[in-house]
Design an enzyme around this catalytic site. Structure first.
Site, PDB file in Angstrom:
ATOM      1  N   ASP A   1      54.599  -2.570  -4.401  1.00  0.00           N
ATOM      2  CA  ASP A   1      53.459  -3.092  -5.156  1.00  0.00           C
ATOM      3  C   ASP A   1      53.840  -3.199  -6.634  1.00  0.00           C
ATOM      4  OD1 ASP A   1      50.324  -3.539  -4.855  1.00  0.00           O
ATOM      5  OD2 ASP A   1      50.646  -2.450  -6.731  1.00  0.00           O
TER       6      ASP A   1
ATOM      7  N   ASN B   1      47.849 -10.939 -15.181  1.00  0.00           N
ATOM      8  CA  ASN B   1      46.882 -12.018 -14.986  1.00  0.00           C
ATOM      9  C   ASN B   1      45.851 -12.072 -16.106  1.00  0.00           C
ATOM     10  OD1 ASN B   1      47.855 -13.252 -12.650  1.00  0.00           O
ATOM     11  ND2 ASN B   1      46.771 -11.850 -11.296  1.00  0.00           N
TER      12      ASN B   1
ATOM     13  N   HIS C   1      46.704 -16.813 -14.655  1.00  0.00           N
ATOM     14  CA  HIS C   1      47.175 -16.781 -13.270  1.00  0.00           C
ATOM     15  C   HIS C   1      48.439 -17.605 -13.056  1.00  0.00           C
ATOM     16  CE1 HIS C   1      43.927 -14.450 -11.437  1.00  0.00           C
ATOM     17  NE2 HIS C   1      43.123 -15.033 -12.311  1.00  0.00           N
TER      18      HIS C   1
ATOM     19  N   ASP D   1      51.457 -16.077 -11.147  1.00  0.00           N
ATOM     20  CA  ASP D   1      52.091 -16.684  -9.971  1.00  0.00           C
ATOM     21  C   ASP D   1      53.610 -16.762 -10.141  1.00  0.00           C
ATOM     22  OD1 ASP D   1      49.612 -17.000  -8.848  1.00  0.00           O
ATOM     23  OD2 ASP D   1      49.470 -19.155  -9.243  1.00  0.00           O
TER      24      ASP D   1
ATOM     25  N   GLU E   1      49.583  -8.641  -4.807  1.00  0.00           N
ATOM     26  CA  GLU E   1      50.915  -8.359  -5.349  1.00  0.00           C
ATOM     27  C   GLU E   1      51.649  -7.296  -4.519  1.00  0.00           C
ATOM     28  OE1 GLU E   1      47.958  -5.728  -7.652  1.00  0.00           O
ATOM     29  OE2 GLU E   1      48.020  -7.708  -6.729  1.00  0.00           O
TER      30      GLU E   1
END
Length: 210
Positions: free
Chosen positions: A85, A93, A98, A102, A128
């Site tokens: 993670d 973010n 975003h 990404d 994530e």
């Protein structure tokens, strides 16, 4: 000849213009067939891969885990998994948007895929969080792979268009033992991952089923 698989034929003597026309028809048939095959493979890829990261999606990575578990039971071999993670990803973010988030996910997925063994399976479990399935692998060996993943992701910044970011990952490893179901195996890995978070992040913790 047609029964043996031929698509067309000409009888001698033939005219050159007719031969050329038949060849053009054959080429068109071949191009159409190739396009259909390519479209089918594209659909198959899209159905099995995460559209953003181009790695296995959640459904497929769990299917692969089921297959590897069956193989481990049959061959009485080892099997491990780990959850990975990204640390403080929400902050990425919130601070950069975003699109940058990404890109960070894509780069992290690429680094992770390059760090595991050739026959390991990497998939996006959600958000994530990634799930890696390691066939024929003890918890100790899985820790080595997980540590390599941690280093690949965290040792150098991820460069995006507006900035570069120091990204780290917390990893929880679990080894399957006889009689354990997939849910128990994943739960142990999840517990180990959260222990890595609690112990300062950017680290690997092992929940050894034995």
């Amino acid at each position: 000849g047609m029964q043996l698989g031929a698509d067309d034929y000409l009888s001698k003597p033939f005219k050159e213009l007719e031969l050329r026309a038949r060849i053009r028809v054959g080429e068109r048939i071949i191009r159409t067939h190739e396009a259909l095959v390519e479209a089918r493979e594209t659909l198959r890829f899209e159905a099995s891969h995460d559209p953003l990261l181009r790695i296995w999606n959640r459904r497929v990575i769990l299917d692969l885990l089921t297959i590897e578990l069956g193989r481990a039971k049959r061959l009485q071999s080892s099997l491990s998994v780990f959850f990975a993670d990204l640390d403080f990803f929400k902050h990425v973010n919130d601070s950069y948007g975003h699109l940058v988030g990404d890109e960070v996910l894509r780069r992290a997925a690429g680094r992770m895929s390059s760090a595991v063994r050739e026959y390991d399976h990497v998939g996006r479990y959600g958000g994530e969080e990634f799930l890696v399935v390691l066939p024929n692998c003890t918890a100790e060996a899985a820790r080595d792979v997980a540590e390599r993943v941690r280093q690949h992701i965290g040792d150098k910044p991820i460069v995006t268009t507006p900035t570069q970011l120091e990204i780290t990952v917390s990893i929880g490893v679990s080894q399957w033992h006889y009689g354990q179901e997939i849910s128990g195996l994943l739960h142990r890995a999840d517990v180990a991952m959260y222990r890595a978070k609690q112990n300062g992040r950017n680290r690997v913790e092992v929940e050894n089923a034995s």
